[in-house]
Write a protein that holds these residues in place. Structure first.
Motif, PDB file in Angstrom:
ATOM      1  N   GLY A 175       0.798  -1.221   0.000  1.00 48.05           N
ATOM      2  CA  GLY A 175       0.000   0.000   0.000  1.00 48.05           C
ATOM      3  C   GLY A 175       0.828   1.267   0.000  1.00 48.05           C
ATOM      4  N   GLY A 176       2.155   1.109   0.095  1.00 49.52           N
ATOM      5  CA  GLY A 176       3.034   2.269   0.164  1.00 49.52           C
ATOM      6  C   GLY A 176       3.753   2.532  -1.136  1.00 49.52           C
ATOM      7  N   ASN A 177       4.514   3.605  -1.150  1.00 54.13           N
ATOM      8  CA  ASN A 177       5.296   3.992  -2.314  1.00 54.13           C
ATOM      9  C   ASN A 177       6.571   4.655  -1.811  1.00 54.13           C
ATOM     10  OD1 ASN A 177       6.118   6.282  -4.333  1.00 54.13           O
ATOM     11  ND2 ASN A 177       4.960   4.808  -5.566  1.00 54.13           N
ATOM     12  N   TYR A 178       7.711   4.120  -2.202  1.00 54.12           N
ATOM     13  CA  TYR A 178       8.996   4.591  -1.674  1.00 54.12           C
ATOM     14  C   TYR A 178       9.225   6.076  -1.956  1.00 54.12           C
ATOM     15  CZ  TYR A 178      14.076   4.823  -0.929  1.00 54.12           C
ATOM     16  OH  TYR A 178      15.331   5.164  -0.499  1.00 54.12           O
ATOM     17  N   ALA A 179       9.050   6.492  -3.216  1.00 54.84           N
ATOM     18  CA  ALA A 179       9.278   7.894  -3.574  1.00 54.84           C
ATOM     19  C   ALA A 179       8.317   8.814  -2.826  1.00 54.84           C
ATOM     20  CB  ALA A 179       9.125   8.076  -5.088  1.00 54.84           C
ATOM     21  N   ARG A 180       7.086   8.343  -2.653  1.00 55.83           N
ATOM     22  CA  ARG A 180       6.086   9.141  -1.932  1.00 55.83           C
ATOM     23  C   ARG A 180       6.500   9.347  -0.481  1.00 55.83           C
ATOM     24  NH1 ARG A 180       0.429   6.627  -2.589  1.00 55.83           N
ATOM     25  NH2 ARG A 180       1.079   5.208  -0.914  1.00 55.83           N
ATOM     26  N   SER A 181       7.017   8.291   0.155  1.00 53.42           N
ATOM     27  CA  SER A 181       7.450   8.424   1.545  1.00 53.42           C
ATOM     28  C   SER A 181       8.615   9.404   1.683  1.00 53.42           C
ATOM     29  CB  SER A 181       7.843   7.053   2.105  1.00 53.42           C
ATOM     30  OG  SER A 181       6.695   6.292   2.405  1.00 53.42           O
ATOM     31  N   LEU A 182       9.550   9.354   0.745  1.00 55.70           N
ATOM     32  CA  LEU A 182      10.639  10.334   0.763  1.00 55.70           C
ATOM     33  C   LEU A 182      10.100  11.752   0.595  1.00 55.70           C
ATOM     34  CD1 LEU A 182      13.419   8.611  -1.395  1.00 55.70           C
ATOM     35  CD2 LEU A 182      13.452   8.961   1.086  1.00 55.70           C
ATOM     36  N   ASP A 183       9.124  11.927  -0.277  1.00 54.09           N
ATOM     37  CA  ASP A 183       8.538  13.249  -0.496  1.00 54.09           C
ATOM     38  C   ASP A 183       7.871  13.781   0.766  1.00 54.09           C
ATOM     39  OD1 ASP A 183       9.347  13.480  -3.114  1.00 54.09           O
ATOM     40  OD2 ASP A 183       7.449  12.771  -3.972  1.00 54.09           O
ATOM     41  N   VAL A 184       7.227  12.886   1.520  1.00 53.86           N
ATOM     42  CA  VAL A 184       6.575  13.286   2.765  1.00 53.86           C
ATOM     43  C   VAL A 184       7.607  13.845   3.747  1.00 53.86           C
ATOM     44  CG1 VAL A 184       5.490  12.334   4.850  1.00 53.86           C
ATOM     45  CG2 VAL A 184       4.548  11.791   2.596  1.00 53.86           C
ATOM     46  N   ILE A 185       8.738  13.154   3.883  1.00 56.65           N
ATOM     47  CA  ILE A 185       9.780  13.610   4.801  1.00 56.65           C
ATOM     48  C   ILE A 185      10.397  14.915   4.306  1.00 56.65           C
ATOM     49  CG2 ILE A 185      12.034  13.024   5.811  1.00 56.65           C
ATOM     50  CD1 ILE A 185      11.134  10.054   5.585  1.00 56.65           C
ATOM     51  N   ARG A 186      10.652  14.998   3.022  1.00 53.49           N
ATOM     52  CA  ARG A 186      11.210  16.215   2.435  1.00 53.49           C
ATOM     53  C   ARG A 186      10.280  17.408   2.658  1.00 53.49           C
ATOM     54  NH1 ARG A 186      11.292  14.693  -2.443  1.00 53.49           N
ATOM     55  NH2 ARG A 186      13.506  14.225  -2.771  1.00 53.49           N
ATOM     56  N   HIS A 187       8.997  17.193   2.406  1.00 60.23           N
ATOM     57  CA  HIS A 187       8.044  18.295   2.525  1.00 60.23           C
ATOM     58  C   HIS A 187       7.894  18.744   3.979  1.00 60.23           C
ATOM     59  CE1 HIS A 187       5.008  20.919   0.889  1.00 60.23           C
ATOM     60  NE2 HIS A 187       4.122  20.524   1.805  1.00 60.23           N
ATOM     61  N   ALA A 188       7.917  17.796   4.904  1.00 62.13           N
ATOM     62  CA  ALA A 188       7.818  18.162   6.315  1.00 62.13           C
ATOM     63  C   ALA A 188       8.956  19.089   6.711  1.00 62.13           C
ATOM     64  CB  ALA A 188       7.827  16.898   7.181  1.00 62.13           C
ATOM     65  N   LYS A 189      10.163  18.763   6.274  1.00 62.15           N
ATOM     66  CA  LYS A 189      11.319  19.614   6.594  1.00 62.15           C
ATOM     67  C   LYS A 189      11.199  20.977   5.919  1.00 62.15           C
ATOM     68  CE  LYS A 189      14.692  18.728   8.570  1.00 62.15           C
ATOM     69  NZ  LYS A 189      15.062  19.004   9.985  1.00 62.15           N
ATOM     70  N   ASP A 190      10.746  20.985   4.672  1.00 61.78           N
ATOM     71  CA  ASP A 190      10.599  22.251   3.935  1.00 61.78           C
ATOM     72  C   ASP A 190       9.574  23.172   4.601  1.00 61.78           C
ATOM     73  OD1 ASP A 190      12.468  21.485   2.066  1.00 61.78           O
ATOM     74  OD2 ASP A 190      11.002  20.908   0.541  1.00 61.78           O
ATOM     75  N   VAL A 191       8.454  22.601   5.029  1.00 61.41           N
ATOM     76  CA  VAL A 191       7.406  23.405   5.671  1.00 61.41           C
ATOM     77  C   VAL A 191       7.909  23.973   6.997  1.00 61.41           C
ATOM     78  CG1 VAL A 191       5.110  23.333   6.726  1.00 61.41           C
ATOM     79  CG2 VAL A 191       5.522  22.160   4.560  1.00 61.41           C
ATOM     80  N   ALA A 192       8.581  23.140   7.787  1.00 61.61           N
ATOM     81  CA  ALA A 192       9.114  23.610   9.068  1.00 61.61           C
ATOM     82  C   ALA A 192      10.085  24.763   8.862  1.00 61.61           C
ATOM     83  CB  ALA A 192       9.799  22.455   9.802  1.00 61.61           C
ATOM     84  N   ARG A 193      10.933  24.632   7.856  1.00 57.83           N
ATOM     85  CA  ARG A 193      11.892  25.698   7.556  1.00 57.83           C
ATOM     86  C   ARG A 193      11.165  26.983   7.119  1.00 57.83           C
ATOM     87  NH1 ARG A 193      14.450  23.254   3.863  1.00 57.83           N
ATOM     88  NH2 ARG A 193      16.124  22.401   5.150  1.00 57.83           N
ATOM     89  N   LYS A 194      10.157  26.818   6.312  1.00 53.28           N
ATOM     90  CA  LYS A 194       9.420  27.972   5.789  1.00 53.28           C
ATOM     91  C   LYS A 194       8.744  28.768   6.898  1.00 53.28           C
ATOM     92  CE  LYS A 194       5.838  29.202   2.409  1.00 53.28           C
ATOM     93  NZ  LYS A 194       4.886  28.669   1.382  1.00 53.28           N
ATOM     94  N   ILE A 195       8.217  28.064   7.914  1.00 56.59           N
ATOM     95  CA  ILE A 195       7.514  28.770   8.988  1.00 56.59           C
ATOM     96  C   ILE A 195       8.440  29.068  10.173  1.00 56.59           C
ATOM     97  CG2 ILE A 195       5.299  27.779   8.315  1.00 56.59           C
ATOM     98  CD1 ILE A 195       5.496  25.837  10.646  1.00 56.59           C
ATOM     99  N   GLY A 196       9.723  28.768  10.005  1.00 57.54           N
ATOM    100  CA  GLY A 196      10.697  29.074  11.044  1.00 57.54           C
ATOM    101  C   GLY A 196      10.575  28.219  12.280  1.00 57.54           C
ATOM    102  N   LYS A 197      10.200  26.965  12.089  1.00 59.69           N
ATOM    103  CA  LYS A 197       9.970  26.069  13.218  1.00 59.69           C
ATOM    104  C   LYS A 197      11.130  25.094  13.384  1.00 59.69           C
ATOM    105  CE  LYS A 197       6.669  22.622  14.847  1.00 59.69           C
ATOM    106  NZ  LYS A 197       5.282  22.158  14.712  1.00 59.69           N
ATOM    107  N   PRO A 198      11.759  25.044  14.557  1.00 53.71           N
ATOM    108  CA  PRO A 198      12.798  24.029  14.794  1.00 53.71           C
ATOM    109  C   PRO A 198      12.140  22.668  14.968  1.00 53.71           C
ATOM    110  CG  PRO A 198      12.427  25.325  16.774  1.00 53.71           C
ATOM    111  CD  PRO A 198      11.579  25.948  15.706  1.00 53.71           C
ATOM    112  N   MET A 199      12.404  21.744  14.084  1.00 57.36           N
ATOM    113  CA  MET A 199      11.744  20.442  14.125  1.00 57.36           C
ATOM    114  C   MET A 199      12.647  19.377  13.505  1.00 57.36           C
ATOM    115  SD  MET A 199       8.241  19.244  12.176  1.00 57.36           S
ATOM    116  CE  MET A 199       9.171  18.877  10.661  1.00 57.36           C
ATOM    117  N   PHE A 200      12.786  18.260  14.190  1.00 56.32           N
ATOM    118  CA  PHE A 200      13.528  17.130  13.648  1.00 56.32           C
ATOM    119  C   PHE A 200      12.628  16.288  12.752  1.00 56.32           C
ATOM    120  CE2 PHE A 200      15.985  17.864  17.594  1.00 56.32           C
ATOM    121  CZ  PHE A 200      17.281  17.871  17.078  1.00 56.32           C
TER     122      PHE A 200
END
Length: 289
Positions: A175-200
């Protein structure tokens, strides 16, 4: 064919401490699910004894049927709007300083349950003694708006497990997709950076499913490529004869070698060992961050 016997290095003690039974009792009293119990985690005794639990949102039935996972699948129930409050109460009563919140996959929901994750994070942070909040989220079927909903809530760690190498996705994680999972992690980091949020950001991989070392190192490099900060690596253990079989047991020395290789790539923290699970010693993963 006889069930394969675990090697000597995979041993856990039966839980006997008072804190284990207290944690279990509170979860039962508040009608909460924990992935520790539902997924048959081998570390349940240790974590419950340290007043640590990984709460599982949105029921104990998953909309997906991954052949490695012990969580039940089938018809799901409507969301429980009071669940975030009860989880926050459990956190307060247990005196937790680090909370992990995960869920079953809820592909029946338009947002995959993102708003429920966010509501739970807000409820936990409303406690007088604020705990660090880690979420272990599904892929939300690649809906990036759901990723944003969770990142914009008061969380400290965004965790999404890769689980295995791309060549095994069809057999292990259909039910998963490797590229999609990488995109989820990438986007989470990008959003945190955009809103100035320190997040691992964080991800986990299971070993022993038939992956090659080169494939595994490729996944680890891919995760650093999307700026994943924390990596967990553990041995896949078959929950039952109905689940996918273990291809091999990875020796502790190999786990140590892989950890060294991953740290050399720049991860903030790597937890690597046969009994490591995504939430194992989670409170230690962000020290010094």
């Amino acid at each position: 064919m006889a069930e394969r016997k675990h090697p000597d290095w995979i041993k856990v003690r039966a839980p006997v401490s008072p804190e284990y039974f207290r944690t279990k009792a509170i979860l039962g009293e508040l009608k909460l699910h924990s992935v520790c119990q539902e997924a048959c985690c081998p570390n349940i005794g240790e974590c419950f004894s340290h007043r640590t639990a990984t709460f599982m949102l949105m029921g104990d039935v998953c909309t997906r049927n991954c052949p490695y996972c012990a969580v039940a699948h089938g018809k799901v129930r409507p969301l429980d709007a009071d669940e975030p409050r009860r989880i926050a109460e459990a956190v307060a009563r247990l005196g937790l300083q680090h909370v992990v919140v995960t869920s079953v996959d809820r592909d029946d929901l338009a947002d995959g349950g993102a708003a429920h994750f966010a509501a739970t994070a807000r409820a936990i942070k409303a406690n007088p003694e604020q705990a660090r909040v880690e979420v272990l989220v599904p892929d939300f079927q690649g809906v990036l708006a759901s990723v944003e909903t969770v990142v914009e809530s008061p969380i400290d760690i965004y965790n999404h497990n890769i689980e295995t190498v791309p060549s095994l996705y069809r057999a292990v994680r259909p039910g998963g997709n490797y590229a999609r999972s990488l995109d989820v992690i990438r986007h989470a980091k990008d959003v945190a950076r955009k809103i100035g949020k320190p997040m691992f950001t964080k991800a986990g991989v299971m070993l022993g499913l038939g992956e090659s070392n080169d494939e595994l190192l490729g996944v680890i490099r891919d995760l650093r490529g999307v700026e994943c900060d924390i990596l967990t690596l553990g041995q896949y253990l078959r929950p039952s004869a109905a689940h996918i079989a273990v291809a091999r047991y990875v020796h502790p020395s190999e786990f140590a070698e892989i950890k060294s290789a991953a740290l050399a790539l720049g991860f903030h923290h790597v937890e690597s060992g046969p009994l490591v699970r995504s939430s194992y010693h989670a409170w230690e993963h962000v020290q010094g961050g």
